[in-house]
Design an enzyme around this catalytic site. Structure first.
Site, PDB file in Angstrom:
ATOM      1  N   ARG A  60       0.855  -1.208   0.000  1.00 53.38           N
ATOM      2  CA  ARG A  60       0.000   0.000   0.000  1.00 53.38           C
ATOM      3  C   ARG A  60       0.885   1.249   0.000  1.00 53.38           C
ATOM      4  O   ARG A  60       0.558   2.252  -0.618  1.00 53.38           O
ATOM      5  CB  ARG A  60      -0.969  -0.014   1.185  1.00 53.38           C
TER       6      ARG A  60
ATOM      7  N   TYR B 171     -16.856  16.093 -15.918  1.00 53.62           N
ATOM      8  CA  TYR B 171     -17.267  14.688 -15.971  1.00 53.62           C
ATOM      9  C   TYR B 171     -18.335  14.448 -14.893  1.00 53.62           C
ATOM     10  O   TYR B 171     -18.188  14.907 -13.759  1.00 53.62           O
ATOM     11  CB  TYR B 171     -16.040  13.788 -15.760  1.00 53.62           C
TER      12      TYR B 171
HETATM   13  O1  P1T Z   1     -13.419   6.362 -14.527  1.00 56.44           O
HETATM   14  P1  P1T Z   1     -12.256   6.862 -13.699  1.00 56.44           P
HETATM   15  O2  P1T Z   1     -10.951   6.266 -14.079  1.00 56.44           O
HETATM   16  O3  P1T Z   1     -12.534   6.795 -12.228  1.00 56.44           O
HETATM   17  O4  P1T Z   1     -12.054   8.418 -14.072  1.00 56.44           O
HETATM   18  C1  P1T Z   1     -13.012   9.395 -13.790  1.00 56.44           C
HETATM   19  C2  P1T Z   1     -12.897  10.534 -14.759  1.00 56.44           C
HETATM   20  C3  P1T Z   1     -12.271  11.713 -14.361  1.00 56.44           C
HETATM   21  N1  P1T Z   1     -12.128  12.769 -15.195  1.00 56.44           N
HETATM   22  C4  P1T Z   1     -12.566  12.708 -16.468  1.00 56.44           C
HETATM   23  C5  P1T Z   1     -12.390  13.899 -17.367  1.00 56.44           C
HETATM   24  C6  P1T Z   1     -13.204  11.549 -16.940  1.00 56.44           C
HETATM   25  O5  P1T Z   1     -13.627  11.530 -18.218  1.00 56.44           O
HETATM   26  C7  P1T Z   1     -13.384  10.437 -16.073  1.00 56.44           C
HETATM   27  C8  P1T Z   1     -14.081   9.210 -16.491  1.00 56.44           C
HETATM   28  N2  P1T Z   1     -14.900   9.362 -17.630  1.00 56.44           N
HETATM   29  C9  P1T Z   1     -15.660   8.379 -18.207  1.00 56.44           C
HETATM   30  C10 P1T Z   1     -15.771   7.131 -17.728  1.00 56.44           C
HETATM   31  C11 P1T Z   1     -16.395   8.812 -19.414  1.00 56.44           C
HETATM   32  O6  P1T Z   1     -16.881   7.956 -20.193  1.00 56.44           O
HETATM   33  O7  P1T Z   1     -16.491  10.022 -19.624  1.00 56.44           O
END
Ligand code: P1T
Length: 382
Positions: free
Chosen positions: A46, A98
């Site tokens: 970790r 997002y």
């Molecule tokens: O899905 P994750 O790895 O937890 O990331 C989140 C995230 C953060 N910031 C941006 C700009 C993102 O596009 C995303 C995740 N986005 C998608 C899963 C999507 O389809 O837009």
């Protein structure tokens, strides 16, 4: 080293015992100690794992930072940044984010007493004017998901730091990648990525990244990563490192194909608006041109027929573009923000900024452009 070399060699050295060119997948949770506290630099995975360390050193190198951190998802990387703050502290961010980031801000951290202000990012003054004595963090996503708005990282950072140099500026660089823009060089304190997307590049892992250039901040983030525990595992760290080695060649093709798709859509009689920062009439085109090396592979558009039925008909009938959440992989994906990535944003909020029922988002992959255009054309003409 220049950027393309860094994707392959940044922070890397052959493994010490065997000379292995790729770091082995150290699939271990713990490490032998010869006496309590006497060990070879690794205690418990970790805190640190050699495969993850190799990736984290590469992350730092890509963004011209000094420290990188790998998390189990993009959202857990954002979660780590927000844990720097205390109840009552305020975050200023853009009005297009997002959906999962918005959901984390409104549904998780608001309940622990953090305050969020959402401003129109078109004007630098909007950020400067929103600052109060409680402001501790500016959270920029640029280009934004899904409307492809662009924030001027350098000017916003300058204006914010002129008011209070202690306010941190963090940039979600997922859509651009360090191939196109490097926020730490523009004055930002923290860069964040959903490494699930372009960094990994092959739709085979979920991962987050943070990169910083300042020692004290790196220590604080490392403490949270260690103490809260949302780390990336050794196998995923290996896959991400492998993916990053081709980031520059993939991005070059994503940009070429993205431009061709945007130009095709804007001339299509079934298409309404096309959101692509490479167009001269995009409201933030000049900032994009200044801050980004090219315009990326993400393109959103609306249909002239604004009904949900028309959008669904298109979404159900593409053949090369796969209907799926996510983006940034080698394969082209299509998504419907309203029902998929941005379903957590209340209708009134999303309509205010233009996330309509007919908005469609494309992650343009690196396939043959003729196949991509033919696929869009057949699905639009049904
Ligand atoms: O899905 P994750 O790895 O937890 O990331 C989140 C995230 C953060 N910031 C941006 C700009 C993102 O596009 C995303 C995740 N986005 C998608 C899963 C999507 O389809 O837009």
């Amino acid at each position: 080293m220049k950027f393309n070399t860094k994707t392959i060699h940044g922070g890397q050295k052959p493994e010490e015992t065997t000379g292995s060119v790729m770091p082995p997948i150290f699939q271990t949770s713990t490490y032998a100690q010869s006496s309590p506290g006497t060990h070879k630099g690794f205690v418990y995975s970790r805190a640190a794992n050699p495969t993850r360390t190799a990736l984290e050193d590469n992350f730092a190198s890509l963004e011209n930072g000094t420290h990188g951190f790998a998390f189990s998802s993009g959202l857990s990387a954002i979660d780590c940044v927000l844990r720097l703050l205390n109840p009552g502290d305020e975050v200023i961010t853009g009005d297009d984010l997002y959906g999962g980031t918005y959901r984390m801000f409104t549904k998780i951290f608001a309940k622990y007493g953090l305050k969020f202000q959402y401003v129109n990012m078109d004007s630098v003054e909007n950020f400067a004017n929103a600052i109060s004595s409680a402001t501790k963090l500016i959270w920029l996503e640029t280009p934004t998901n899904p409307l492809m708005k662009i924030a001027d990282i350098e000017e916003i950072t300058k204006a914010v730091k002129a008011k209070n140099s202690h306010i941190l500026v963090a940039v979600d660089n997922t859509f651009a990648t360090p191939y196109l823009q490097q926020p730490l060089d523009l004055g930002a304190d923290i860069v964040m990525h959903s490494a699930t997307k372009y960094l990994g590049g092959h739709s085979d892992l979920v991962m987050g990244a943070l990169m910083v250039k300042e020692e004290k901040l790196a220590k604080e983030l490392h403490f949270i990563q260690f103490a809260a525990g949302a780390i990336s595992g050794p196998m995923d760290s290996f896959l991400a490192l492998r993916g990053i080695k081709t980031l520059h060649v993939r991005m070059q093709r994503h940009c070429e194909n993205g431009k061709a798709v945007a130009e095709f859509l804007v001339n299509h009689n079934k298409v309404g608006e096309v959101y692509y920062p490479g167009f001269e009439d995009h409201p933030n085109h000049e900032i994009a041109k200044k801050q980004m090396k090219d315009f990326g592979g993400m393109v959103s558009f609306s249909l002239k027929d604004e009904s949900t039925d028309a959008a669904f008909q298109f979404l159900e009938n593409t053949k090369v573009f796969t209907l799926a959440e996510s983006l940034g992989g080698v394969e082209s994906l299509v998504s419907h923000p309203v029902t998929m990535t941005h379903a957590s944003i209340p209708e009134s909020e999303r309509l205010k900024i233009g996330i309509t029922d007919s908005l469609i988002r494309l992650s343009v992959g690196i396939e043959d452009i003729d196949d991509l255009l033919a696929d869009l054309d057949q699905a639009l003409n049904l």
